[in-house]
Design a protein around this motif. Structure first.
Motif, PDB file in Angstrom:
ATOM      1  N   ALA A 116      14.414  -2.247  -2.000  1.00  0.00           N
ATOM      2  CA  ALA A 116      15.847  -2.107  -1.721  1.00  0.00           C
ATOM      3  C   ALA A 116      16.164  -0.711  -1.204  1.00  0.00           C
ATOM      4  CB  ALA A 116      16.649  -2.408  -2.981  1.00  0.00           C
ATOM      5  N   ALA A 117      15.559   0.307  -1.837  1.00  0.00           N
ATOM      6  CA  ALA A 117      15.796   1.691  -1.406  1.00  0.00           C
ATOM      7  C   ALA A 117      15.220   1.934  -0.015  1.00  0.00           C
ATOM      8  CB  ALA A 117      15.193   2.660  -2.419  1.00  0.00           C
ATOM      9  N   PHE A 118      14.054   1.356   0.248  1.00  0.00           N
ATOM     10  CA  PHE A 118      13.416   1.541   1.552  1.00  0.00           C
ATOM     11  C   PHE A 118      14.242   0.890   2.655  1.00  0.00           C
ATOM     12  CE2 PHE A 118      10.400   0.179   4.861  1.00  0.00           C
ATOM     13  CZ  PHE A 118       9.831   1.411   5.188  1.00  0.00           C
ATOM     14  N   GLU A 119      14.711  -0.318   2.406  1.00  0.00           N
ATOM     15  CA  GLU A 119      15.498  -1.033   3.419  1.00  0.00           C
ATOM     16  C   GLU A 119      16.854  -0.386   3.669  1.00  0.00           C
ATOM     17  OE1 GLU A 119      15.618  -5.004   1.983  1.00  0.00           O
ATOM     18  OE2 GLU A 119      13.669  -5.550   2.861  1.00  0.00           O
ATOM     19  N   ALA A 120      17.325   0.408   2.693  1.00  0.00           N
ATOM     20  CA  ALA A 120      18.614   1.078   2.858  1.00  0.00           C
ATOM     21  C   ALA A 120      18.505   2.351   3.687  1.00  0.00           C
ATOM     22  CB  ALA A 120      19.203   1.409   1.484  1.00  0.00           C
ATOM     23  N   LEU A 121      17.281   2.806   3.946  1.00  0.00           N
ATOM     24  CA  LEU A 121      17.086   4.036   4.717  1.00  0.00           C
ATOM     25  C   LEU A 121      17.441   3.823   6.177  1.00  0.00           C
ATOM     26  CD1 LEU A 121      13.615   5.170   3.292  1.00  0.00           C
ATOM     27  CD2 LEU A 121      15.834   6.211   2.792  1.00  0.00           C
ATOM     28  N   PRO A 122      17.813   4.876   6.886  1.00  0.00           N
ATOM     29  CA  PRO A 122      18.003   4.769   8.340  1.00  0.00           C
ATOM     30  C   PRO A 122      16.693   4.339   8.999  1.00  0.00           C
ATOM     31  CG  PRO A 122      18.908   6.820   7.506  1.00  0.00           C
ATOM     32  CD  PRO A 122      18.143   6.216   6.372  1.00  0.00           C
ATOM     33  N   GLU A 123      16.783   3.627  10.102  1.00  0.00           N
ATOM     34  CA  GLU A 123      15.603   3.093  10.771  1.00  0.00           C
ATOM     35  C   GLU A 123      14.603   4.194  11.124  1.00  0.00           C
ATOM     36  OE1 GLU A 123      14.388   0.433  14.698  1.00  0.00           O
ATOM     37  OE2 GLU A 123      16.491   0.737  14.154  1.00  0.00           O
ATOM     38  N   ARG A 158       0.839  -1.216   0.000  1.00  0.00           N
ATOM     39  CA  ARG A 158       0.000   0.000   0.000  1.00  0.00           C
ATOM     40  C   ARG A 158       0.864   1.254   0.000  1.00  0.00           C
ATOM     41  NH1 ARG A 158      -2.750  -3.192   3.779  1.00  0.00           N
ATOM     42  NH2 ARG A 158      -2.209  -1.846   5.544  1.00  0.00           N
ATOM     43  N   MET A 159       2.002   1.197   0.691  1.00  0.00           N
ATOM     44  CA  MET A 159       2.920   2.331   0.655  1.00  0.00           C
ATOM     45  C   MET A 159       3.437   2.569  -0.762  1.00  0.00           C
ATOM     46  SD  MET A 159       5.248   1.943   4.125  1.00  0.00           S
ATOM     47  CE  MET A 159       6.246   3.357   3.710  1.00  0.00           C
ATOM     48  N   MET A 160       3.814   1.481  -1.440  1.00  0.00           N
ATOM     49  CA  MET A 160       4.305   1.605  -2.811  1.00  0.00           C
ATOM     50  C   MET A 160       3.230   2.180  -3.724  1.00  0.00           C
ATOM     51  SD  MET A 160       6.630  -1.789  -3.477  1.00  0.00           S
ATOM     52  CE  MET A 160       6.115  -2.918  -2.196  1.00  0.00           C
ATOM     53  N   ALA A 161       2.019   1.654  -3.601  1.00  0.00           N
ATOM     54  CA  ALA A 161       0.925   2.130  -4.449  1.00  0.00           C
ATOM     55  C   ALA A 161       0.668   3.610  -4.214  1.00  0.00           C
ATOM     56  CB  ALA A 161      -0.335   1.316  -4.174  1.00  0.00           C
ATOM     57  N   ALA A 162       0.741   4.032  -2.950  1.00  0.00           N
ATOM     58  CA  ALA A 162       0.516   5.442  -2.631  1.00  0.00           C
ATOM     59  C   ALA A 162       1.595   6.337  -3.236  1.00  0.00           C
ATOM     60  CB  ALA A 162       0.470   5.634  -1.110  1.00  0.00           C
ATOM     61  N   GLU A 163       2.777   5.773  -3.459  1.00  0.00           N
ATOM     62  CA  GLU A 163       3.885   6.531  -4.043  1.00  0.00           C
ATOM     63  C   GLU A 163       3.994   6.326  -5.555  1.00  0.00           C
ATOM     64  OE1 GLU A 163       7.483   5.819  -1.896  1.00  0.00           O
ATOM     65  OE2 GLU A 163       6.526   6.065   0.059  1.00  0.00           O
ATOM     66  N   GLY A 164       2.954   5.702  -6.141  1.00  0.00           N
ATOM     67  CA  GLY A 164       2.902   5.588  -7.593  1.00  0.00           C
ATOM     68  C   GLY A 164       3.641   4.413  -8.176  1.00  0.00           C
ATOM     69  N   ILE A 165       4.017   3.428  -7.360  1.00  0.00           N
ATOM     70  CA  ILE A 165       4.722   2.258  -7.868  1.00  0.00           C
ATOM     71  C   ILE A 165       3.704   1.265  -8.432  1.00  0.00           C
ATOM     72  CG2 ILE A 165       6.244   0.340  -7.285  1.00  0.00           C
ATOM     73  CD1 ILE A 165       7.583   3.062  -7.183  1.00  0.00           C
ATOM     74  N   ASP A 166       3.955   0.773  -9.627  1.00  0.00           N
ATOM     75  CA  ASP A 166       3.112  -0.245 -10.233  1.00  0.00           C
ATOM     76  C   ASP A 166       3.470  -1.590  -9.601  1.00  0.00           C
ATOM     77  OD1 ASP A 166       1.716  -2.031 -11.750  1.00  0.00           O
ATOM     78  OD2 ASP A 166       2.544  -1.406 -13.690  1.00  0.00           O
ATOM     79  N   LEU A 167       2.525  -2.146  -8.842  1.00  0.00           N
ATOM     80  CA  LEU A 167       2.817  -3.378  -8.109  1.00  0.00           C
ATOM     81  C   LEU A 167       3.003  -4.578  -9.034  1.00  0.00           C
ATOM     82  CD1 LEU A 167       0.437  -3.006  -5.038  1.00  0.00           C
ATOM     83  CD2 LEU A 167       2.808  -2.300  -5.288  1.00  0.00           C
ATOM     84  N   ASP A 168       2.601  -4.460 -10.297  1.00  0.00           N
ATOM     85  CA  ASP A 168       2.831  -5.532 -11.261  1.00  0.00           C
ATOM     86  C   ASP A 168       4.210  -5.447 -11.911  1.00  0.00           C
ATOM     87  OD1 ASP A 168       0.308  -6.648 -10.879  1.00  0.00           O
ATOM     88  OD2 ASP A 168      -0.625  -5.265 -12.297  1.00  0.00           O
ATOM     89  N   ASP A 169       4.913  -4.345 -11.656  1.00  0.00           N
ATOM     90  CA  ASP A 169       6.255  -4.157 -12.208  1.00  0.00           C
ATOM     91  C   ASP A 169       7.268  -4.677 -11.187  1.00  0.00           C
ATOM     92  OD1 ASP A 169       8.719  -3.243 -13.089  1.00  0.00           O
ATOM     93  OD2 ASP A 169       7.940  -1.336 -13.825  1.00  0.00           O
ATOM     94  N   GLU A 170       7.733  -5.908 -11.383  1.00  0.00           N
ATOM     95  CA  GLU A 170       8.603  -6.541 -10.397  1.00  0.00           C
ATOM     96  C   GLU A 170       9.897  -5.757 -10.182  1.00  0.00           C
ATOM     97  OE1 GLU A 170       9.345 -10.628 -11.079  1.00  0.00           O
ATOM     98  OE2 GLU A 170       7.227 -11.172 -11.302  1.00  0.00           O
ATOM     99  N   GLU A 171      10.459  -5.226 -11.243  1.00  0.00           N
ATOM    100  CA  GLU A 171      11.699  -4.463 -11.103  1.00  0.00           C
ATOM    101  C   GLU A 171      11.488  -3.221 -10.252  1.00  0.00           C
ATOM    102  OE1 GLU A 171      13.772  -3.514 -14.644  1.00  0.00           O
ATOM    103  OE2 GLU A 171      13.826  -5.570 -15.389  1.00  0.00           O
ATOM    104  N   ALA A 172      10.380  -2.513 -10.518  1.00  0.00           N
ATOM    105  CA  ALA A 172      10.089  -1.297  -9.754  1.00  0.00           C
ATOM    106  C   ALA A 172       9.847  -1.629  -8.283  1.00  0.00           C
ATOM    107  CB  ALA A 172       8.876  -0.576 -10.353  1.00  0.00           C
ATOM    108  N   VAL A 173       9.133  -2.726  -8.019  1.00  0.00           N
ATOM    109  CA  VAL A 173       8.866  -3.137  -6.637  1.00  0.00           C
ATOM    110  C   VAL A 173      10.162  -3.497  -5.918  1.00  0.00           C
ATOM    111  CG1 VAL A 173       7.807  -4.937  -5.215  1.00  0.00           C
ATOM    112  CG2 VAL A 173       6.503  -3.888  -7.076  1.00  0.00           C
TER     113      VAL A 173
END
Length: 580
Positions: free
Chosen positions: A146-153, A126-141
């Protein structure tokens, strides 16, 4: 070989099930695919058990409520293989016995698999969808994760809380003044009982940090505390208050002795309110581990936060009987209740006792003998607790300085009575021309759901906006609404045509579909239509209307309207609309 077995088995099962009135082909197809055998002779009860308890929960999105359907599909599959002679009868018998006893373990496995990890992934989706990520696009997901997990806690937490707040919005409320609330808190039964118990305890010996049963009984007697739940040397009322006092630091213990902690004797209004809320939170926030051993009293006490939220969202007195019904439904769905009759009898009594406690403490009031509502102090406290949990809990008037787009978005969370007040406050902060300009721009650029609400606000804009509204006649998205406004303000020549009304009908149903879903939208929009209205004629004609959502509206009517002839006419019109 395995692929051929899967295809052959699924095709054969489909034909076999069809001859017997149908079976869960989808569920059987999943099980067959997970088994992935080269031939039926490889199937054993042990392999079926492993597939259902390990592979199925790991690979399929399902919850514990789906366990009966999964087992039903597995039983049908076993019967098909056995009756066709592919599965030896001794193996089939072991599989049947396994499936008869597997329900609790399968439900548990599905619950674990659909628990924290599944919920977390759904939330991230739902976070991805709210930010405009196409959930059917595996590369984008994958890139987003990866970018989210790299953020500081800390930043991950902030983004997560923003999403939670966006998803969990309660209706706006109006609060009393802080000084008034603090005065009420100082005189409340909650502070009187809590501080009275702290004073009575003073400095006292403890057993593992707890009051003895004799001390609990003596305290209740000395302070005149009602103890209707007491029995067998246990005094839940005193124990709960004792725990709440410990949580806020008014009493402290080292295990062998209880002593005084911080006392708010000369506290400011804000400090008094903070203490009152903390005590209430300590009292109603206590939880028990879910399980069949819990009594109705313990379960209802655990669920009090939900009861308070229900009262907060209502904004008016709620029938206690309805609270009981809602609570019993929740308990049935969320708890392993061994004896439903005991809970059906015990929950009403337990909830009544808890509401009486909340009323004595100053959080709840009884509007009638059978209705309860939050007091102004209770409303304030519940809102503070919701904010602490990450909810968005707006106040009436928060939208007065907002843009038209934010106003329309915010009004979606209002009840009808508070929406009118919010609109009036918003209009009072700007000129009629400024209000109309923002609303009309949104109506031209926005979706039907936004346009539906914006049109209601536009209807309350004053006459100085007339020229701007006349200018809106040239745009298809605003023309019908502009005509309605002009006609309502005395221009009898500004009469919407039949095509205008049809366009507005499509727009209204499209907006309701966005907000409520197609079933509820069709029911609300068309169920109360006057008998003399020619709905079939309308449905037959509106496919010609140049509205971008006309086909979707017709499809919704075709699938969800109760009148079979009208639904059939809508389905026919869908093809014309889509081919237009």
């Amino acid at each position: 070989m395995a692929e051929k077995w899967v295809e052959k088995t699924v095709a054969g099962f489909d034909e076999w099930a069809g001859e017997r009135g149908g079976a869960d082909l989808h569920g059987a197809r999943i099980i067959v695919s997970l088994l992935d055998l080269n031939e039926t002779a490889e199937l054993t009860a042990e392999l079926l058990e492993e597939t259902l308890l390990e592979d199925f929960p790991e690979n399929v999105v399902a919850g514990p409520d789906d366990a009966p359907a999964v087992l039903g599909a597995a039983r049908a599959l076993v019967e098909y293989l056995a009756r066709g002679g592919e599965l030896a009868e001794p193996v089939a018998a072991r599989c049947r016995a396994l499936l008869d006893d597997l329900a609790p373990r399968l439900a548990e496995a599905l619950a674990e698999a659909s628990g924290d990890d599944g919920e977390a992934m759904e939330f991230l989706g739902r976070m991805m969808a709210a930010e405009g990520i196409d959930l059917d696009d595996e590369e984008a997901v994958e890139a987003w994760i990866a970018a989210f997990e790299a953020l500081p806690e800390e930043e991950r937490m902030q983004r997560t809380m923003r999403q939670f707040a966006a998803e969990n919005v309660v209706p706006p409320v109006r609060l009393a003044a802080v000084a008034e609330l603090a005065a009420t808190a100082r005189e409340s039964g909650l502070l009187r009982e809590a501080l009275g118990l702290a004073d009575w305890i003073g400095a006292r010996a403890a057993t593992d940090g707890r009051l003895s049963a004799a001390d609990a009984e003596a305290a209740a007697t000395a302070l005149g505390l009602p103890v209707p739940r007491a029995g067998g040397g246990v005094f839940p009322e005193v124990e709960r208050m004792y725990d709440a006092l410990g949580e806020v630091g008014v009493i402290e213990t080292d295990g062998a002795e209880i002593r005084q902690g911080d006392r708010p004797d000369s506290a400011s209004d804000e400090e008094v309110l903070a203490l009152w809320i903390a005590l209430l939170d300590g009292l109603v926030g206590q939880e028990y581990a879910e399980g069949s051993s819990l009594s109705p009293v313990e379960v209802v006490w655990s669920e009090l936060p939900g009861v308070l939220l229900r009262m907060y969202e209502s904004g008016e007195p709620v029938a206690i009987g309805q609270l009981v019904v809602d609570l019993l439904e929740h308990i049935q769905a969320g708890y392993d209740v061994a004896d439903g009759e005991v809970f059906a009898e015990g929950v009403p009594q337990a909830l009544r006792l808890d509401l009486e406690d909340l009323a004595r403490w100053g959080a709840v009031t009884f509007a009638t003998a059978d209705e309860a509502a939050l007091t102004p102090l209770g409303l304030f406290a519940v809102r503070e607790l919701l904010l602490a949990e990450g909810y968005t809990a707006p106040l009436i008037g928060d939208l007065a300085e907002s843009t038209a787009e934010d106003l329309i978005k915010g009004l979606g969370f209002h009840r009808e009575d508070t929406a009118e007040e919010e609109i009036a406050l918003w209009l009072a902060k700007r000129s009629a021309e400024e209000a109309a300009q923002g609303l009309l721009h949104l109506m031209r650029q926005g979706r039907p759901a936004q346009r539906n609400i914006a049109a209601v606000v536009l209807g309350q804009v004053d006459r100085p906006a007339e020229q701007l509204i006349r200018g809106a006649l040239e745009f298809p998205e605003t023309r019908p609404y502009a005509l309605m406004w002009l006609n309502g303000h005395g221009d009898e020549s500004a009469m919407p045509t039949e095509a205008d009304m049809q366009w507005m009908f499509v727009d209204t149903v499209a907006g309701m579909t966005e907000a409520l879903g197609p079933h509820d939208a069709v029911h609300l929009a068309l169920s109360d239509t006057p008998e003399e209205a020619d709905l079939t004629g309308l449905i037959t004609d509106i496919w010609r209307i140049p509205h971008p959502d006309v086909a979707d509206v017709l499809e919704a009517i075709g699938e969800h309207h109760h009148d079979r002839d009208l639904a059939k006419a809508a389905r026919k019109a869908v093809f014309k609309a889509r081919s237009k």
